[in-house]
Design an enzyme around this catalytic site. Structure first.
Site, PDB file in Angstrom:
ATOM      1  N   THR A  50      -1.468   6.611   3.908  1.00  0.00           N
ATOM      2  CA  THR A  50      -2.060   5.308   4.240  1.00  0.00           C
ATOM      3  C   THR A  50      -1.011   4.214   4.465  1.00  0.00           C
ATOM      4  OG1 THR A  50      -2.350   4.867   1.881  1.00  0.00           O
ATOM      5  CG2 THR A  50      -4.224   5.840   3.051  1.00  0.00           C
ATOM      6  N   ASP A 121       2.384  -0.067  -9.425  1.00  0.00           N
ATOM      7  CA  ASP A 121       3.847  -0.119  -9.502  1.00  0.00           C
ATOM      8  C   ASP A 121       4.283  -1.576  -9.555  1.00  0.00           C
ATOM      9  OD1 ASP A 121       6.446   0.812  -9.637  1.00  0.00           O
ATOM     10  OD2 ASP A 121       6.311   2.036  -7.832  1.00  0.00           O
ATOM     11  N   GLN A 154       7.143   2.877 -15.110  1.00  0.00           N
ATOM     12  CA  GLN A 154       7.160   1.895 -16.202  1.00  0.00           C
ATOM     13  C   GLN A 154       5.858   1.094 -16.260  1.00  0.00           C
ATOM     14  OE1 GLN A 154      10.573  -0.765 -16.414  1.00  0.00           O
ATOM     15  NE2 GLN A 154       9.347  -2.364 -17.383  1.00  0.00           N
ATOM     16  N   GLU A 156       2.854   1.853 -15.194  1.00  0.00           N
ATOM     17  CA  GLU A 156       1.730   2.687 -15.635  1.00  0.00           C
ATOM     18  C   GLU A 156       1.804   2.969 -17.129  1.00  0.00           C
ATOM     19  OE1 GLU A 156       1.324   4.772 -11.234  1.00  0.00           O
ATOM     20  OE2 GLU A 156       2.599   5.677 -12.767  1.00  0.00           O
ATOM     21  N   VAL A 229      17.896   4.951  -3.317  1.00  0.00           N
ATOM     22  CA  VAL A 229      18.024   5.217  -1.883  1.00  0.00           C
ATOM     23  C   VAL A 229      17.300   4.086  -1.156  1.00  0.00           C
ATOM     24  CG1 VAL A 229      17.613   6.861  -0.015  1.00  0.00           C
ATOM     25  CG2 VAL A 229      18.044   7.704  -2.329  1.00  0.00           C
ATOM     26  N   GLY A 237       6.837  10.838  -5.838  1.00  0.00           N
ATOM     27  CA  GLY A 237       6.228  11.030  -7.161  1.00  0.00           C
ATOM     28  C   GLY A 237       5.511  12.366  -7.258  1.00  0.00           C
ATOM     29  N   ASP A 238       4.869  12.769  -6.153  1.00  0.00           N
ATOM     30  CA  ASP A 238       4.156  14.060  -6.116  1.00  0.00           C
ATOM     31  C   ASP A 238       5.149  15.220  -6.188  1.00  0.00           C
ATOM     32  OD1 ASP A 238       1.862  12.471  -5.650  1.00  0.00           O
ATOM     33  OD2 ASP A 238       2.260  12.490  -3.500  1.00  0.00           O
TER      34      ASP A 238
END
Length: 315
Positions: A50, A121, A154, A156, A229, A237-238
């Site tokens: 998305t 986030d 952090q 979450e 980066v 994350g996945d």
């Protein structure tokens, strides 16, 4: 070894995209390369992630998830060693995931549930949720208590515990609170803490609490600093959660090594991706969303056998 590995089966309930690498597309290939059987349930099917200007597709609701699981159950093939979950926007869908995990754990008490509690986030120090607010109590009260490994960032971790993190000491206290809620392994995947290497490095913290045969608890804590980066990737994350599943499986009593391999593998993928993206974009041009899709297939060797380029520090 191969026989044991072949029996290791993961039920991965995540999003699916036709083009690119997020959710199940970011998790399945790395896990398969490392010898795991992966059964993906696609919580959404979108044309692309998305972050693009346009996206189209469908979402799976909780009834449809239940129906798919029923099909597995009727054929007696609902036997898993791991469950892996990531981004979802629907509270009832998440509640159904919990029901499935609990049922699978009744069948296999050794089943490990790896949960990335994706909720939001921080941008420029300010945290915000990008899922509906009603997901927080479901994660806090129902999901985290049945999870074995969680990978919050952090923000979450702060949401789940109601505690703000300003120092490493506070981060360790928050991880202790998360352990007390259920999970044996907690990895805060990113934070805005300052490390010894300066502001160009991202700090992740890990904590693993094992119970010995005599009932005493032993906790291993680690810190990892990895170079930032300069690009906006999606799916990292996945990939991180899938790699952590794989490497904690292979190193169950050594969180330090598992995290070094996880972070190093992710770093290899990111470095290859940014290098290719910049080459395609041309000198002086900012890479597009499509050019920044993770170079997963090209990184097969790094995923399979990551050279350790980032070391963890035991705390």
């Amino acid at each position: 070894m191969e026989a044991a590995e072949a029996r290791c089966r993961v039920l991965s309930i995540q999003s699916h995209v036709v083009r690119g690498y997020v959710g199940n597309k970011a998790a399945s290939f790395p896990l398969q390369v490392l010898g795991f059987e992966v059964d993906p349930v696609n919580s959404v099917q979108f044309s692309n992630h998305t972050g693009y200007a346009h996206w189209k597709g469908q979402m799976l609701n909780s009834d449809e998830l239940h129906e798919l699981y029923d099909g597995l159950k009727l054929n007696n093939v609902n036997h898993y060693d791991y469950v892996l979950t990531g981004y979802t926007r629907d509270a009832s869908f998440l509640a159904t995931v919990v029901d499935i995990v609990q049922e699978l754990k009744l069948q296999n008490s050794d089943l490990v549930y790896v949960c990335d509690p994706v909720m939001g986030d921080k941008w420029n120090g300010e945290g915000s949720m990008y899922v509906p607010k009603e997901l927080l109590p479901v994660y806090r009260d129902r999901v985290v208590p049945v999870a074995d490994i969680i990978t919050p960032n952090q923000f979450e971790a702060e949401l789940l515990t109601g505690r703000k993190i300003h120092t490493e000491k506070e981060a360790l206290e928050v991880m202790d609170m998360l352990h007390a809620m259920g999970p044996e392994t907690v990895v805060i995947t990113s934070s805005d803490l300052q490390g010894s290497l300066g502001s160009d490095f991202l700090i992740a913290l890990g904590s693993q609490r094992k119970t010995r045969a005599d009932g005493t608890k032993v906790t291993q804590r680690i810190r990892i600093e990895s170079p930032k980066v300069d690009a906006d990737f999606v799916g990292t994350g996945d990939l991180f959660a899938a790699m952590l599943l794989a490497w904690t499986h292979k190193h169950p009593n050594n969180l330090k090594v598992a995290c070094e391999k996880t972070v190093s593998a992710v770093q290899h993928v990111l470095q290859r991706t940014i290098k290719c993206a910049k080459a395609h974009a041309g000198k002086g041009n900012k890479p597009s969303r499509a050019q920044l899709e993770l170079r997963m297939v090209q990184s097969k060797k790094d995923i399979e056998n990551p050279e350790i380029i980032i070391k963890a520090t035991e705390l």
